[in-house]
Write an enzyme that holds these catalytic residues in place. Structure first.
Site, PDB file in Angstrom:
ATOM      1  CE  LYS A  92      -3.510  -2.161   3.201  1.00  0.00           C
ATOM      2  NZ  LYS A  92      -4.434  -1.779   2.006  1.00  0.00           N
TER       3      LYS A  92
ATOM      4  NE  ARG B 158     -11.319 -10.463  -1.201  1.00  0.00           N
ATOM      5  CZ  ARG B 158     -11.573  -8.568  -2.420  1.00  0.00           C
ATOM      6  NH1 ARG B 158     -11.599  -9.827  -3.563  1.00  0.00           N
ATOM      7  NH2 ARG B 158     -11.515  -7.868  -1.968  1.00  0.00           N
TER       8      ARG B 158
END
Length: 466
Positions: free
Chosen positions: A246, A321
Site C-alpha cells: 500500500k 477475504r
C-alpha cells in the site's frame, strides 16, 4: 468511564444541568428565576439547543421533540463545552429523549490518550451523570453496557500494532470472559496448521508474529434460537498490503484499523452477554498482520483453503477475504441459523457510499435484512443493501484454480462478497464496514479514529431476533 446514577438532590454549586423539555415542562422551583425565564424564552424561539453559563458550570437547554440521532449529537455537543472543573451533570426532564442525549454524551466522552506524557491533564473532568429517578435502572445499565462495549472496540482499533499483535488481540478478548460469562478458545499457530487453514496461514507468512483464531461463545440457558447465530470478524491487526504494498499517506498509515470487524463482532457479543440476551451467539476472529517480509505469500501463488478450495492470489492486499474464508468455512461445523461477517474489506465500499453507512449483501432471508435495516436506523449505524446476483461470482473464477482473490475494477465490494459466499453453507450476510469503522476527523459522538462501528447495530439486531 463516567458513572451513570439516579439523581439525588439537585446542587447547582457542584453540577452542570441538562434540561430536556417541552413548552409544558415545569422546572424545579430550586432553579433561579433567570433559569425559568430563559426556559420560557427558549421554547418560544426556533433554536433546539442553548445554554447559560453559571459560576460553577453550565445549564443546557434541549428541546425534546427532535429525532433520536439529533439528540445524540447534542449530547456530544454538550461534552464539547465542559471544562476540567465540570465533574458532574444532572439531567432534568420526563421523556425518553433524555436517554438519547445521555447516550450521545456518554459515547462522546471516549478518549484514547494513554500514550501522552500528560495524559492525566488531558483526561476529561466529567465523572458522574445523574439521570431522573423515573428512568429505570435497567435502561441505565444498558446504556453503561453499550458504552463499555463500544469503548472496548474503539480501544482495540486505535491501538497501534506495536502494542496489539494477533496474540495480544486474542488475550484482550479472553480478558472479557470473566465479566461477560462467555467462553473463549484461542487456537495458536500449531492448531491452525493442523486444521489446514491455508488462507490465514498464507497471509501470516510475511510476519514474525504468529496468527491466532479466537472462538467466543455465549450460550445462555433457554436461548430462543436452536441453532447459533455466528458473527465472523476480520482481525488483520495491521495491513501493509503485503508484497502488493500500500502507499503510506491516507492508506497504510491508518491500517491498524483493519481489525475493526473483529472488534465489532466481539464487542457485540460482549454487549449481548452483559445484557443477558437469550440468544446463542458465537464470534469467530481470525487474526494476523499482513507484511511483505519473511516468506510472504506472493501474487501468483495458489493457496489451499480450510475447506479444500484452491485460490489463486493475484493481489496480496486482498488478504481480508483470505482469512475470512477459512473462518466462514469453520463456521459450518456449528450448523448455524445465520452467519454475518463484518470487515473493513474494500475501498470500493467507501467510494460507493462514504463513511455514513455500511454496505451489506447476502443470500439470507429478507426478514434478516429487514431487521438489520431497522436496527441500523434505530442506532444510526445504517446499512445499504447491494445486489448479490450470481453474475458477479463469475469474475472470481480463476483459470488455474477454483477461485482467484480479486475481481475486476468494478463493483469490488460485491465480488468480494461473492468470493466469501462460496465458503458459507448457512444463510449469509456480508457487512463491509470500511466506511464507518474509521474517521480521519472528529465527528460528533463517533469521535476520531476508531468508532466502534456496528457494535450497537449488531446488538440491536440480536435483541430483535425471535
Amino acid at each position: 468511564m463516567i458513572q451513570l446514577k439516579h439523581s439525588g438532590e439537585l446542587n447547582l454549586l457542584f453540577s452542570s444541568i441538562v434540561i430536556v423539555s417541552n413548552k409544558k415542562t415545569k422546572l424545579d422551583k430550586s432553579l433561579s428565576d433567570e433559569v425559568h425565564l430563559f426556559h420560557k424564552k427558549f421554547h418560544k424561539g426556533e433554536e433546539k439547543f442553548d445554554f447559560l453559563k453559571t459560576l460553577n458550570g453550565f445549564i443546557f437547554f434541549v428541546k425534546e421533540d427532535q429525532k433520536v440521532e439529533e439528540l445524540r449529537v447534542l449530547g456530544a455537543k454538550i461534552i464539547g463545552y465542559l471544562t476540567k472543573e465540570n465533574t458532574s451533570i444532572h439531567f432534568i426532564g420526563e421523556s425518553d429523549a433524555i436517554l438519547a442525549v445521555a447516550e450521545g454524551l456518554l459515547l462522546s466522552s471516549y478518549q484514547f490518550i494513554a500514550y501522552f506524557k500528560d495524559a492525566e491533564k488531558k483526561k476529561l473532568g466529567l465523572t458522574e451523570v445523574f439521570l431522573p429517578v423515573d428512568i429505570s435502572q435497567k435502561k441505565i445499565d444498558e446504556l453503561v453496557s453499550i458504552a463499555k462495549a463500544v469503548f472496548w472496540a474503539r480501544d482495540r482499533v486505535n491501538e497501534p500494532v506495536s502494542h496489539l499483535n494477533a496474540s495480544q488481540l486474542a488475550q484482550h478478548i479472553a480478558d472479557l470472559a470473566p465479566e461477560a460469562g462467555f467462553s473463549v478458545q484461542i487456537l495458536e499457530k500449531t492448531q491452525i496448521e493442523s486444521l489446514k487453514m491455508g488462507g490465514l496461514l498464507a497471509v501470516n507468512r510475511g510476519s514474525i508474529d504468529p496468527p491466532t483464531f479466537t472462538i467466543v461463545e455465549y450460550k445462555p440457558e433457554k436461548a430462543i434460537n436452536k441453532k447459533p447465530i455466528i458473527l465472523v470478524g476480520k482481525g488483520v491487526v495491521y495491513d501493509t498490503g503485503g508484497l502488493s504494498l500500500k502507499p503510506t499517506p491516507a492508506s497504510m498509515d491508518v491500517m491498524k484499523c483493519d481489525m475493526a470487524g473483529g472488534a465489532c463482532v466481539v464487542g457485540a457479543v460482549y454487549l449481548a452477554a452483559l445484557q443477558k440476551l437469550k440468544v446463542h451467539v458465537i464470534a469467530l476472529v481470525p487474526a494476523t498482520d499482513n507484511r511483505p517480509g519473511m516468506n510472504a505469500y506472493t501474487p501468483g501463488d495458489v493457496i489451499t483453503m480450510y475447506d479444500g478450495t484452491t485460490v489463486e492470489v493475484l493481489n496480496t492486499d486482498a488478504e481480508g477475504r483470505m482469512i475470512l474464508a477459512d473462518a466462514l468455512s469453520y463456521a459450518n461445523k456449528f450448523k448455524p441459523e445465520l452467519v454475518i461477517d463484518a470487515a473493513t474489506l474494500t475501498g470500493a465500499a467507501v467510494r460507493a457510499i462514504g463513511t455514513k453507512a455500511s454496505v451489506v449483501m447476502g443470500n439470507a432471508d429478507n426478514k434478516y435484512f429487514d431487521l438489520l435495516e431497522k436496527s441500523g436506523n434505530e442506532t444510526h449505524e445504517r446499512v445499504v443493501r447491494f445486489p448479490f446476483w450470481d453474475d458477479y461470482a463469475t469474475e472470481m473464477k480463476s483459470t488455474i484454480a477454483d477461485l482467484k482473490n480479486i475481481g475486476s475494477a468494478n463493483a469490488g465490494m460485491i465480488t468480494a462478497g461473492k468470493f466469501l459466499e462460496h465458503f458459507v453453507k448457512a444463510p449469509y450476510i456480508h457487512m463491509d464496514i470500511a466506511g464507518p469503522a474509521w474517521l480521519d476527523t472528529k465527528e460528533d459522538y463517533k469521535g476520531q479514529g476508531g468508532t466502534g462501528a456496528c457494535v450497537r447495530l449488531l446488538y440491536n439486531f440480536l435483541k430483535k431476533l425471535k
